[in-house]
Design a protein around this motif. Sequence first.
Motif, mmCIF file in Angstrom:
data_model
loop_
_atom_site.group_PDB
_atom_site.id
_atom_site.type_symbol
_atom_site.label_atom_id
_atom_site.label_comp_id
_atom_site.label_asym_id
_atom_site.label_seq_id
_atom_site.Cartn_x
_atom_site.Cartn_y
_atom_site.Cartn_z
ATOM 1 N N LEU A 1 41.429 42.489 42.097
ATOM 2 C CA LEU A 1 42.325 42.152 41.070
ATOM 3 C C LEU A 1 41.676 40.468 41.217
ATOM 4 C CD1 LEU A 1 45.066 41.928 39.743
ATOM 5 C CD2 LEU A 1 45.979 41.105 42.047
ATOM 6 N N THR A 2 41.595 39.894 39.918
ATOM 7 C CA THR A 2 40.913 38.619 39.857
ATOM 8 C C THR A 2 42.344 37.622 38.484
ATOM 9 O OG1 THR A 2 38.915 39.012 39.716
ATOM 10 C CG2 THR A 2 39.653 36.555 38.484
ATOM 11 N N GLY B 1 51.209 30.126 44.792
ATOM 12 C CA GLY B 1 49.263 30.022 43.840
ATOM 13 C C GLY B 1 49.555 30.959 43.889
ATOM 14 N N GLY B 2 48.237 31.847 43.581
ATOM 15 C CA GLY B 2 48.438 33.002 42.811
ATOM 16 C C GLY B 2 47.380 34.186 44.842
ATOM 17 N N ILE B 3 47.181 33.131 45.323
ATOM 18 C CA ILE B 3 46.648 33.903 46.707
ATOM 19 C C ILE B 3 47.238 35.182 47.749
ATOM 20 C CG2 ILE B 3 47.136 32.582 48.607
ATOM 21 C CD1 ILE B 3 43.622 33.293 48.534
ATOM 22 N N VAL B 4 48.570 35.260 47.509
ATOM 23 C CA VAL B 4 49.504 36.141 48.104
ATOM 24 C C VAL B 4 48.879 36.947 47.481
ATOM 25 C CG1 VAL B 4 51.725 36.904 48.940
ATOM 26 C CG2 VAL B 4 51.276 34.577 49.086
ATOM 27 N N ASP B 5 49.553 37.238 46.050
ATOM 28 C CA ASP B 5 49.160 38.383 45.447
ATOM 29 C C ASP B 5 47.718 39.123 45.247
ATOM 30 O OD1 ASP B 5 51.415 38.448 44.101
ATOM 31 O OD2 ASP B 5 50.631 37.161 41.962
ATOM 32 N N ARG B 6 46.720 37.997 45.363
ATOM 33 C CA ARG B 6 45.166 38.716 45.961
ATOM 34 C C ARG B 6 45.107 39.760 47.409
ATOM 35 N NH1 ARG B 6 39.823 38.478 45.220
ATOM 36 N NH2 ARG B 6 39.589 37.279 43.420
ATOM 37 N N ALA C 1 34.566 37.169 44.618
ATOM 38 C CA ALA C 1 35.885 37.639 45.517
ATOM 39 C C ALA C 1 35.887 39.384 45.279
ATOM 40 C CB ALA C 1 36.525 36.764 45.770
ATOM 41 N N SER C 2 36.526 39.294 44.231
ATOM 42 C CA SER C 2 36.038 41.030 43.844
ATOM 43 C C SER C 2 35.717 41.718 44.538
ATOM 44 C CB SER C 2 36.663 40.322 42.391
ATOM 45 O OG SER C 2 37.915 40.093 42.669
ATOM 46 N N TYR D 1 45.945 33.112 37.472
ATOM 47 C CA TYR D 1 45.369 31.836 38.639
ATOM 48 C C TYR D 1 44.852 32.022 39.418
ATOM 49 C CZ TYR D 1 49.990 31.602 36.555
ATOM 50 O OH TYR D 1 51.271 32.520 35.926
ATOM 51 N N ASP E 1 36.299 32.958 42.286
ATOM 52 C CA ASP E 1 36.750 34.275 41.962
ATOM 53 C C ASP E 1 36.484 35.843 41.179
ATOM 54 O OD1 ASP E 1 40.099 35.407 42.442
ATOM 55 O OD2 ASP E 1 40.655 34.657 40.130
ATOM 56 N N LEU E 2 35.809 35.836 41.259
ATOM 57 C CA LEU E 2 35.236 37.302 40.494
ATOM 58 C C LEU E 2 34.677 37.233 41.557
ATOM 59 C CD1 LEU E 2 33.946 37.017 36.771
ATOM 60 C CD2 LEU E 2 34.988 38.472 38.200
ATOM 61 N N ALA F 1 42.409 32.813 42.043
ATOM 62 C CA ALA F 1 43.005 33.232 43.705
ATOM 63 C C ALA F 1 42.592 33.814 44.207
ATOM 64 C CB ALA F 1 43.955 34.894 43.336
ATOM 65 N N VAL F 2 42.048 32.292 44.771
ATOM 66 C CA VAL F 2 41.265 31.655 46.024
ATOM 67 C C VAL F 2 41.994 30.383 46.637
ATOM 68 C CG1 VAL F 2 39.042 32.637 45.308
ATOM 69 C CG2 VAL F 2 39.608 30.221 44.404
ATOM 70 N N ASN G 1 35.623 31.620 51.907
ATOM 71 C CA ASN G 1 36.997 31.454 50.894
ATOM 72 C C ASN G 1 36.319 33.150 51.400
ATOM 73 O OD1 ASN G 1 39.170 31.089 48.990
ATOM 74 N ND2 ASN G 1 38.220 29.841 48.972
ATOM 75 N N SER H 1 47.092 42.916 46.840
ATOM 76 C CA SER H 1 45.674 43.936 46.666
ATOM 77 C C SER H 1 45.141 44.527 47.323
ATOM 78 C CB SER H 1 46.110 42.804 45.031
ATOM 79 O OG SER H 1 44.668 42.671 45.679
#
Lengths: 338, 260
Positions: free
Chosen positions: A81-82, B87-92, A148-149, A85, A145-146, A87-88, A97, B95
Amino acid sequence: MSYTVIAEGIRKSFGAQVVLDGVDLALDRGSVFGLLGPNGAGKTTLVRILATLMRPDSGRATVAGHDLLTDPVGVKGAISLTGQYAAVDDVLTGRENLEMMAGLLHLGRRAARARAAELLAEFDLTDARDRRVRTYSGGMRRRLDLAASMIRRPELLFLDEPTTGLDPRSREQLWGTVRHLAAQDVTILLTTQYLEEADQLADTVGMLTAGRIVARGTPDELKSSLGTEIVRLRFPDARAYQSALAALAPSAGGTGFTIEAADDGALRIDIPTDGSSARLRDLLDLLVATGGSTAAGSPRVSTHRPSLDDVFLALTGTADTAGATPAPRSATRSELAR
Amino acid sequence: MSSLTYDIVDSRIMVGRCLRRSWRDPEAFFTALMLPIILMLLFVYVFGGALRDHGPYVDYVVPGLIVLCAGFGAGTTAVALATDLAGGIVDRFRSMPIRASAILLGQVAASLTRNLLATALVIGVGLGIGWRPTTSVWRWAGALGLIVLFILALSWLAAAVGLLAGGPEAANSFTFVLMFLPYVSTAFVPTDTMPSVLRGFAENQPFTPIIETMRGLWMGHTSTGASTAHEALIALAWTLGLLALSWPAATHLFRRTTTH
């Protein structure tokens, strides 16, 4: 045909507000699906449901062969999931990271380090690897972010509005990266409110408004549903505009032209044609003959292929929603001298 | 590897992340380290002279400062969790195929580590400026055991607050409450001189028995006149009760806030 995602009748409400009202979806393996819709259409909700972050009220889905509701862990193992916002962790460095995410995917310390170095190079972040992500530009954050995905090549990659807030150059760069990923046989579910972006990247587009997919098909199919070529006339004064409007009106009879859209304020008329020069000439002759084009008030003429904006407007009938889209005009459009 | 091994790896990575974040926020880290030292010096040398009653003030004040710093640390935990959720980190993380509880566990374990460090600092500085507690290993073990339990309970409570707060700013006000609660207890002065309403509160609020138990174990006598065993029983009831409530509450809230 093998599908990475099959979803049927996905519904979700928050209180009285229905966000998804029965969404069906089928994504071919290795394809890029562009989920298009204005803010609040339910795009992110659908992504969150398919990414196991939220449960639907009803409906069923299979992601990479795993049932979404009974085997969410299997789904999690197959997706990346990217988010909207990035997500890093912005307190950690780029390298930290990636090593952290790799560790969480149980790569083992040495393998995690090696994979992180590979990805930093692949996503052009090697020079910035030991800087905290807080100091990264928007484009660099999205690339991280990408990256990381992609630690483990996922079967399905969610890109939730990947270029929102990026400058045009970073956007182009990110599009290149997405194409590169798509070429690696990763199925991609891309959400965007930029129609241009879906046009550039997606094999198939689904248009989501008010919780329903109102149209789907390839960008070309959707565009050709509106005729091949639109001739746009912009008049210098109201008199010429009114004359042309009258001449082209159905009541004038037998001209063979129809008005796709007319704008009294901008003195603009859009007319679909087959794109041939003969038809264009017929149209211009008609205008000259009826006073829509005179030496003093001659309209400017341009033609363009319908953009996804036009399709979207035609489907939803709301200029408002597409107004959120500062869509750069597609390159197929050509300006013509009168 | 077994799934338990994976759970341990996941939690370890999460703790590492949270601690790294703590060290890298120089302002917060500096405050967290300076607070015990400055408060200790302030209370002992500025107020201590006037408060001197039965022996050196440092002998009285150490448990109170430990509790005060733990309160401050709990606020930090609530803010850290609220920041992550914003932030979005928990969502990542969610997932990914990792156990969701590792995310929460990471925050709580990091909180425990930070607070034990602050506690060690209070004890160290105290010993440095003349605090002379018991040398009995058992009494020390009892006092430290209670501190660990208390900080753990407070950390889970902080996690629950961080989940409820809805944002880092709101979570921050939690620090404020926990920093002031110890003042209305036996932390810094005995309750004798307080007006009766305040005294009633001070004698019955959870911080008092916890402070008094440490005091009794370290110095041999409490300031309330009750026996150490009596205070310890009430202290344990409070901390275990808080833990039994806040742990499941935080876990439940985490599931609720992240799956709607």
